[in-house]
Scaffold this active site. Structure first.
Site, PDB file in Angstrom:
ATOM      1  N   LYS A 164       0.848  -1.193   0.000  1.00 19.64           N
ATOM      2  CA  LYS A 164       0.000   0.000   0.000  1.00 19.64           C
ATOM      3  C   LYS A 164       0.885   1.245   0.000  1.00 19.64           C
ATOM      4  O   LYS A 164       1.948   1.248   0.626  1.00 19.64           O
ATOM      5  CB  LYS A 164      -0.889  -0.042   1.257  1.00 19.64           C
ATOM      6  CG  LYS A 164      -1.875   1.094   1.392  1.00 19.64           C
ATOM      7  CD  LYS A 164      -2.733   0.890   2.642  1.00 19.64           C
ATOM      8  CE  LYS A 164      -3.746   1.992   2.848  1.00 19.64           C
ATOM      9  NZ  LYS A 164      -4.593   1.752   4.036  1.00 19.64           N
ATOM     10  N   SER A 191      -9.544   1.598   3.326  1.00 16.56           N
ATOM     11  CA  SER A 191      -8.738   2.434   2.453  1.00 16.56           C
ATOM     12  C   SER A 191      -7.710   1.660   1.627  1.00 16.56           C
ATOM     13  O   SER A 191      -7.192   2.183   0.653  1.00 16.56           O
ATOM     14  CB  SER A 191      -8.013   3.482   3.283  1.00 16.56           C
ATOM     15  OG  SER A 191      -7.108   2.847   4.178  1.00 16.56           O
ATOM     16  N   SER A 205      -9.500  -0.932   7.416  1.00 19.48           N
ATOM     17  CA  SER A 205      -8.968  -0.737   6.061  1.00 19.48           C
ATOM     18  C   SER A 205      -8.385  -1.965   5.381  1.00 19.48           C
ATOM     19  O   SER A 205      -8.120  -1.926   4.181  1.00 19.48           O
ATOM     20  CB  SER A 205      -7.906   0.351   6.072  1.00 19.48           C
ATOM     21  OG  SER A 205      -8.524   1.592   5.923  1.00 19.48           O
TER      22      SER A 205
HETATM   23  N1  LIG Z   1      -8.295   3.642   7.787  1.00 19.51           N
HETATM   24  C1  LIG Z   1      -9.212   2.760   8.029  1.00 19.51           C
HETATM   25  O1  LIG Z   1      -8.944   1.743   8.636  1.00 19.51           O
HETATM   26  C2  LIG Z   1     -10.549   2.964   7.427  1.00 19.51           C
HETATM   27  C3  LIG Z   1     -11.585   3.753   8.107  1.00 19.51           C
HETATM   28  N2  LIG Z   1     -12.759   3.666   7.294  1.00 19.51           N
HETATM   29  C4  LIG Z   1     -11.175   5.192   8.227  1.00 19.51           C
HETATM   30  O2  LIG Z   1     -11.420   5.925   7.309  1.00 19.51           O
HETATM   31  O3  LIG Z   1     -10.680   5.620   9.225  1.00 19.51           O
END
Ligand SMILES: NC(=O)C[C@H](N)C(=O)O
Length: 480
Positions: A77, A152, A176
């Protein structure tokens, strides 16, 4: 054609001379090119990957010992630093930035003989649940291009889903890794907090962030975890617990009777799609009939976890992201600024995207003198209560099962205009990050809309072994 079932199988084809690392890398390079429209990769490290593959082939020929991930083609990533390569966190603000050191996870991958083929698109600074927040355009779900891959770590998930690499690394702050794994029909593991060093992972919310692994086989994910986990002098929060031989723990397991908990409120939540609820209820009945203890546990904090998560993570993000000032590195406003403050404002306003700015403002607000106690302190109290609940649950049960996401992969644009709706969809994943326990999403089910969805399994801190063993048995339909 190059075919790949598990890392173990692939490595035996390397050892008996049926294929080579260079052949494997060439195959994946072609696949990445053919699936370019998915936008899963922001950059492909063609030359480096081929050179590393050639080195590994030569190593094999020399008869010297080979690493555990010998020849394994991995993508990472775009929040994980790889020395000499661009890293942008899916953001314009890091424009032109090159990593000056390797993340510990990268260092360990390379030392074990892995080949890093490229960096994956993601939501900007890992903020998002759909990969619609990348400065470099969305990633498409390979199973249905009108649907999001999740976020993400959407690019890392699609890279595995579409067969563009063997395994990939993502990061999971509040789902994410598990959420895109659910949307893409693959395995996504978030180890317990501190299992894998965060050195070289661009910080979003440091008390939540954890590197995670995508794969198609539990054994592959277990092997990668075994390699990249462990103590690290560069990360003071990393766990010093011994690293079990995760991959070996999957071999010759004898069936056992598990004690499984589920949160009653989670399965009755109004946001939960009925097909997902029914699939999990059916699984519960099946497991009970096989002699496992599967019991509901009361959980009255469900409605507090998303607000607590978004208060604490935005607070941490507002601090972590203050380093992006246009001076030290990355995007800088050109010459139309009046003074230093104006320069910061212009650089940050143009460099950050909408979602990141929303979260910096939210985080700054909840930390401000007049509101700190009302929001930040309260959220910390919720976190503490969750930790106590978790301790009690794992005093009586081996794992907790839950949906990974309340709905299957949704269509582009469906939730992007309503940030609250997008946040609420993290209801089942943020729990594991708030309390620091490991969680995995495994692709067990199919929705009538045609896309897959997963089951989430969570275990006590440092108990990834149970998580992996149970997941492997469920996926292979073996008696648990
Ligand atoms: N970063 C993550 O694990 C995703 C979560 N939906 C966030 O936007 O914080």
């Amino acid at each position: 054609m190059f075919s790949f079932h598990s890392i173990k199988d692939y490595q035996s084809t390397l050892l008996n001379g049926q294929t080579t690392c260079v052949e494997a890398v060439s195959y994946y390079l072609q696949q990445i090119e053919a699936q370019k429209h998915l936008n899963a990769f922001l950059e492909v490290f063609t030359e480096d990957a081929l050179a590393q593959a050639a080195r590994l082939d030569a190593l094999q020929l020399s008869g010297k010992p080979l690493g555990k991930l010998h020849g394994v083609v991995v993508s990472i990533k775009d929040v994980i630093c790889y020395k000499g390569h661009t890293v942008s966190a899916g953001s314009k603000i890091l424009e032109g930035f090159t990593s000056v050191y390797n993340a510990t996870a990268v260092e360990k991958l390379l030392a074990a003989g892995a080949i890093i083929i490229g960096r994956n698109n993601c939501d900007e600074f890992a903020m998002g649940s759909s990969n619609e927040n990348s400065a470099f355009g969305p990633v498409l779900n390979a199973l249905d291009n009108e649907r999001v891959p999740g976020g993400s770590s959407g690019g890392s998930a699609v890279a595995v889903q579409a067969g563009l690499c063997m395994i990939s690394l993502g990061s999971d702050t509040g789902g994410s890794v598990r959420q895109p794994a659910d949307f893409c029909g693959i395995i996504g593991l978030k180890p317990g907090y501190g299992r894998i060093s965060r050195y070289g992972l661009i910080a979003y919310a440091s008390s939540f962030d954890q590197i995670g692994i995508f794969g198609t086989q539990v054994s592959d994910v277990a092997l990668a975890l075994e390699v990249i986990a462990g103590a690290d002098d560069f990360d003071s929060t990393v766990s010093h617990q011994p690293i079990p031989a995760f991959s070996e723990s999957l071999q010759n397991t004898s069936p056992k009777k598990y004690r499984i908990a589920y949160f009653k409120e989670a399965l009755e939540h109004p946001s939960l799609d009925t097909e997902i609820a029914n699939a999990i209820k059916t699984l519960i009945t099946q497991l009970q009939s096989e002699g496992h203890t599967v019991e509901p546990v009361a959980f009255d904090l469900l409605d507090y976890i998303v607000p607590a998560y978004y208060i604490l993570t935005t607070a941490e993000a507002s601090s972590n992201l203050s380093r992006f000032d246009g001076i030290k590195y990355g995007y800088a406003a050109k010459d139309d600024f009046a003074n230093l403050t104006d320069f910061y404002k212009k650089s940050r306003s143009a460099g950050f995207g909408k979602e990141v700015k929303r979260r910096i403002m939210l985080g700054t607000f909840v930390l401000s003198a007049g509101y700190y106690d009302a929001y930040f302190t309260k959220a910390q109290q919720v976190r503490r209560m969750l930790q106590e609940t978790t301790k009690q649950v794992f005093g009586n049960y081996d794992v907790i099962i839950a949906p990974t996401v309340p709905s299957p992969a949704f269509k582009f644009g469906e939730k992007s205009n309503d940030p609250i709706e997008m946040f609420l969809a993290d209801i089942y994943t943020v729990f594991a990050n708030l309390v620091g326990i490991p969680g995995i999403s495994i692709p067990l089910f199919k929705h009538s809309s045609g896309v897959p969805f997963g089951l989430q399994v969570m275990a006590a801190q440092d108990n990834e072994v149970t998580l992996l063993q149970l997941s492997d048995s469920l996926l292979q339909n073996k008696p648990l």
